[in-house]
Design an enzyme around this catalytic site. Structure first.
Site, PDB file in Angstrom:
ATOM      1  N   THR A 146       0.836  -1.209   0.000  1.00 25.86           N
ATOM      2  CA  THR A 146       0.000   0.000   0.000  1.00 25.86           C
ATOM      3  C   THR A 146       0.869   1.258   0.000  1.00 25.86           C
ATOM      4  OG1 THR A 146      -1.693  -1.185   1.212  1.00 25.86           O
ATOM      5  CG2 THR A 146      -1.814   1.210   1.298  1.00 25.86           C
TER       6      THR A 146
ATOM      7  N   HIS B 153       2.154   1.896  -3.405  1.00 23.93           N
ATOM      8  CA  HIS B 153       1.127   2.533  -4.248  1.00 23.93           C
ATOM      9  C   HIS B 153       1.049   4.029  -3.947  1.00 23.93           C
ATOM     10  CE1 HIS B 153      -0.411  -1.162  -5.928  1.00 23.93           C
ATOM     11  NE2 HIS B 153      -0.633  -1.676  -4.738  1.00 23.93           N
TER      12      HIS B 153
END
Ligand code: NAD
Ligand code: ZN
Length: 342
Positions: free
Chosen positions: A40, A43
């Site tokens: 995450t 990202h």
């Protein structure tokens, strides 16, 4: 305090001075010791399509951490300065049907630490007391730092009974690697790990895989024959998000088999529903961790000999965050840890 901040809607994270978090009466303030880098965070750093529609800068990133409580709000009586804690990164609403019933992992109003509120890539992080896990003595700091993804692994690995069963794990990223050790610890017979990256296959071998498989060159049907399996896999843990991996898992399940899907696909996937029907497959999505049964299970499994430490391959002081993110991005790594005490 110093923190790694997404300052603008563009790639990159900036190490900069920001105000210390201010705590409310139900919160705790934690001095961060170590953090893990999650997909995450990659990202968010890269500012891909998901990040662009999810993240509102400025935001302190990061949600995998261990630290020491330094201050508690006036309502907080069960936690004290000096306690070593990690945070459950899903801050739930506390008011919906599932939260009220104690099924907080099913809350539909979850706000993510380091996603929807300021996170743990910082010298200090604030959290509601209901999101704190007080570590039991004897857990190493860097293992405590990754209880969040370790919890993803445990939640998925224990979604279906694995004692005596043949388990397929697709994807040996940090979470698949930890899940390998968990299902081995939990008494699976064969643990077959499918992963194209040879570095990660080697770590999976160390973590208790019966057999690692390169899905680009080997077929799971051949591996089944080699192991003397006759029915197919009883349980599959999908931890890659890759369409080919999910289809290969379905094709190699025993009738009545169960697939727990943790991996998050980044594209549409078509699945053969006939196969699900005629093989009587059970498919379950897994998100986050159960609060706090998964945390309890992680702790007691570590106490009874589970070792997830081979999944941790890189450590950096927080000042070297760029090198750390590069190591995490490369795929030639398991879990990458940032040290915030240097
Ligand atoms: P990761 O990206 O490091 O690992 C995925 C692995 O899958 C990689 O090593 C990749 O080489 C491998 N892979 C690619 N194609 C494959 C194929 N065809 N067959 C087998 N393996 C293949 O990710 P991670 O941090 O270990 O997380 C695993 C997955 O879980 C990711 O998709 C992540 O987004 C997701 N995730 C979900 C939750 C949740 O709550 N549901 C939480 C955290 C992460
Ligand atoms: Zn809720």
């Amino acid at each position: 305090m110093l923190a790694l901040v997404k300052t603008a809607p563009e790639p990159g994270l900036t190490l900069q001075t920001v105000p210390d978090p201010v705590i409310g009466i139900n919160d705790v303030l934690i001095r961060v010791r170590k953090t893990g880098i999650c997909g995450t965070d990659l990202h968010i750093e890269a500012w891909d399509a998901w990040a662009a529609k999810t993240i509102v800068p400025p935001l302190v990133a990061g949600h995998e951490f261990v630290g020491e409580i330094v201050e508690v709000g006036s309502n907080v009586v069960d936690y004290h300065p000096g306690d070593i804690v990690s945070g459950e990164g899903h801050v739930t609403c506390g008011r919906c049907r599932h939260c009220l019933a104690g099924r907080r992992h099913l809350c539909a109003n979850t706000v993510g630490l380091g996603v929807g509120r300021d996170g743990a890539f910082a010298e200090y992080v604030a959290l509601p007391m209901t999101n704190v896990w007080h570590h039991w003595p004897g857990i190493a700091d860097e293992v405590a730092a990754i209880f969040d993804p370790f919890g993803n692994a445990v939640h998925t690995a224990l979604a279906f009974p694995v004692l005596g069963e043949d388990v397929l794990i697709t994807g040996a990223g940090p979470i698949g690697l930890m899940a390998t050790a968990v299902v081995r610890h939990a008494g699976a017979r064969f643990v077959v790990v499918s992963e194209p990256n040879p570095v990660r296959r080697r770590i999976a071998d160390q973590m208790g895989a019966t057999r690692t498989v390169d899905p680009m060159t080997e077929s799971l049907a051949d591996v089944q024959r080699e192991l003397g399996m006759v029915e197919g896999f009883d349980v599959a843990l999908e931890m890659s998000g890759n369409p080919a991996a999910i289809r290969a898992a379905m094709d190699n399940m025993a009738h009545g088999g169960s697939i727990a899907i943790l991996g998050i696909p980044t594209q549409d996937i078509s699945l053969d529903v006939n196969e699900i029907v005629f093989k009587l497959l059970t498919i379950r999505g897994i998100y986050g961790r159960e609060m706090y049964e998964t945390w309890y299970k992680m702790t007691v499994m570590l106490q009874s000999g589970l070792d997830i430490s081979p999944a941790i391959t890189h450590r950096f002081p927080f000042q070297e965050h760029e090198a750390a993110f590069e190591a995490a991005r490369s795929g030639e790594s398991g879990k990458v840890i940032l040290d915030w005490t240097t």
